[in-house]
Design an enzyme around this catalytic site. Structure first.
Site, PDB file in Angstrom:
ATOM      1  CB  SER A  34      -0.898   0.034   1.238  1.00 58.14           C
ATOM      2  OG  SER A  34      -1.610  -1.174   1.368  1.00 58.14           O
TER       3      SER A  34
HETATM    4  N1  SAH Z   1      -1.062  -4.190   3.826  1.00 52.45           N
HETATM    5  C1  SAH Z   1      -0.532  -4.825   2.636  1.00 52.45           C
HETATM    6  C2  SAH Z   1      -1.461  -4.541   1.485  1.00 52.45           C
HETATM    7  C3  SAH Z   1      -1.462  -5.560   0.435  1.00 52.45           C
HETATM    8  S1  SAH Z   1      -2.643  -5.286  -0.863  1.00 52.45           S
HETATM    9  C4  SAH Z   1       0.834  -4.277   2.362  1.00 52.45           C
HETATM   10  O1  SAH Z   1       1.116  -3.143   2.762  1.00 52.45           O
HETATM   11  O2  SAH Z   1       1.632  -4.947   1.728  1.00 52.45           O
HETATM   12  C5  SAH Z   1      -4.033  -6.194  -0.313  1.00 52.45           C
HETATM   13  C6  SAH Z   1      -3.823  -7.668  -0.044  1.00 52.45           C
HETATM   14  O3  SAH Z   1      -5.106  -8.230   0.277  1.00 52.45           O
HETATM   15  C7  SAH Z   1      -3.272  -8.497  -1.189  1.00 52.45           C
HETATM   16  O4  SAH Z   1      -2.135  -9.184  -0.765  1.00 52.45           O
HETATM   17  C8  SAH Z   1      -4.401  -9.471  -1.533  1.00 52.45           C
HETATM   18  O5  SAH Z   1      -3.956 -10.741  -1.977  1.00 52.45           O
HETATM   19  C9  SAH Z   1      -5.148  -9.551  -0.207  1.00 52.45           C
HETATM   20  N2  SAH Z   1      -6.546  -9.963  -0.292  1.00 52.45           N
HETATM   21  C10 SAH Z   1      -7.496  -9.580  -1.168  1.00 52.45           C
HETATM   22  N3  SAH Z   1      -8.671 -10.190  -0.917  1.00 52.45           N
HETATM   23  C11 SAH Z   1      -8.455 -10.994   0.174  1.00 52.45           C
HETATM   24  C12 SAH Z   1      -9.268 -11.888   0.927  1.00 52.45           C
HETATM   25  N4  SAH Z   1     -10.552 -12.082   0.629  1.00 52.45           N
HETATM   26  N5  SAH Z   1      -8.712 -12.547   1.969  1.00 52.45           N
HETATM   27  C13 SAH Z   1      -7.416 -12.369   2.299  1.00 52.45           C
HETATM   28  N6  SAH Z   1      -6.588 -11.534   1.621  1.00 52.45           N
HETATM   29  C14 SAH Z   1      -7.101 -10.849   0.574  1.00 52.45           C
END
Ligand code: SAH
Length: 227
Positions: free
Chosen positions: A61
Site C-alpha cells: 500500500s
Molecule cells: N497491507 C498490505 C497490502 C497488500 S494489498 C501491504 O502493505 O503490503 C491487499 C492484499 O489483500 C493483497 O495481498 C491481496 O492478496 C489480499 N486480499 C485480497 N482479498 C483478500 C481476501 N478475501 N482474503 C485475504 N486476503 C485478501
C-alpha cells in the site's frame, strides 16, 4: 559524520504532510523499514510515497494510506489485532511493533492489556504472498516471538479461531459495507478501519448490536476478493 537512514525521510514526509501524529506510530514507522518488504527490483523506490508491485497483481500500500488508516485505528500496546490482506507484511509488522511495546510511559499504572504483549493475526489469500510476508515480518523476529501470525485464507470471513479482536484493519476494499463477520469478531468497544469502495470507513462497536460509522472519501485500494 553518520547520516540518518533514508527511510526516516519517508516518515518525516508523512509527519510534515499531517498523516502521522501519534508518537508510538512514528516510532514504529521509523523502526520498520519498508525496504525490507518489497521485492529486490523495487528496493530503490521503497521510500517513495507510492504503492509498489509485489507480484500476483498486488501492491504494497501507499505509505500515506497506511499512515492515515493506522492513525484512525490507534493501535495500542497489548492489543489483539486482525489485519486483512497481509500482502508484503509491512503493515502487519508496524502493528506488531506497536502492540508489543511493553508499557505506556508516564501513566504509572499499567492496565491489563499493557501487562501482556499484544498480537496480530494477518489473513492472506495468496499462498506465495503469505510466505513472502512471513519472511519479511520475521526480519524483525515477530513471527518467532509469536507476536504476529499470517494465516492463509479468505479474509472476508475474518478469522474466528483467534477472535475476538480489539481492532480490525483491512487493506483491500469491500463493496457496500464491511463483511458482517468482522463486526461479530470485534470486541465491544473495538474499532474497524477498512476501505469500502473508494472511502475509508471507521466503525466503532458500541454494544453487541450497535455500531457507529464515519467515512473518509477519496482513496484507492485493490479489491477484497470475495470467493
Ligand atoms: N497491507 C498490505 C497490502 C497488500 S494489498 C501491504 O502493505 O503490503 C491487499 C492484499 O489483500 C493483497 O495481498 C491481496 O492478496 C489480499 N486480499 C485480497 N482479498 C483478500 C481476501 N478475501 N482474503 C485475504 N486476503 C485478501
Amino acid at each position: 559524520m553518520t547520516s540518518e537512514p533514508q527511510y526516516y525521510e519517508l516518515t518525516d514526509e508523512l509527519i510534515q504532510d499531517g498523516y502521522l501524529k501519534t508518537p508510538e506510530l512514528i516510532e514504529s514507522f521509523e523502526h520498520i523499514d519498508r525496504a525490507d518488504f518489497v521485492p529486490d527490483d523495487q528496493k530503490e523506490f521503497a521510500h517513495c510515497n507510492t504503492p509498489l508491485a509485489i507480484g500476483f497483481n498486488q501492491t504494497i500500500s501507499q505509505p500515506l494510506s497506511v499512515a492515515f488508516m493506522l492513525e484512525l485505528l490507534q493501535p495500542k500496546a497489548g492489543e489483539h489485532i486482525l489485519d486483512i490482506g497481509a500482502g508484503s507484511g509491512w503493515q502487519t509488522a508496524i502493528l506488531a511493533d506497536v502492540v508489543s511495546k511493553k508499557t505506556a510511559e508516564g501513566t504509572g499504572v499499567a492496565t491489563d492489556s499493557e501487562l501482556s504483549l499484544g498480537s496480530v493475526v494477518a489473513v492472506e489469500r495468496v499462498p506465495e504472498l503469505k510466505a513472502f510476508s512471513e519472511v519479511n515480518i520475521d526480519k524483525y523476529g515477530f513471527i518467532r516471538q509469536n507476536i504476529a501470525q499470517v494465516v492463509l485464507g479468505d479474509g472476508t470471513k475474518g478469522y474466528k479461531n483467534s477472535a475476538p479482536y480489539d481492532k480490525i484493519i483491512a487493506s483491500a476494499s469491500s463493496e457496500g459495507d464491511v463483511p458482517v463477520l468482522w463486526k461479530r469478531q470485534l470486541k465491544i468497544g473495538g474499532r474497524i478501519v477498512a476501505p469500502v469502495g473508494s472511502s475509508i470507513v471507521v466503525i466503532d462497536k458500541i454494544s453487541k448490536l450497535k455500531y457507529t460509522k464515519k467515512e473518509y472519501f477519496g482513496f484507492n485500494f485493490t479489491p477484497l476478493v470475495v470467493s
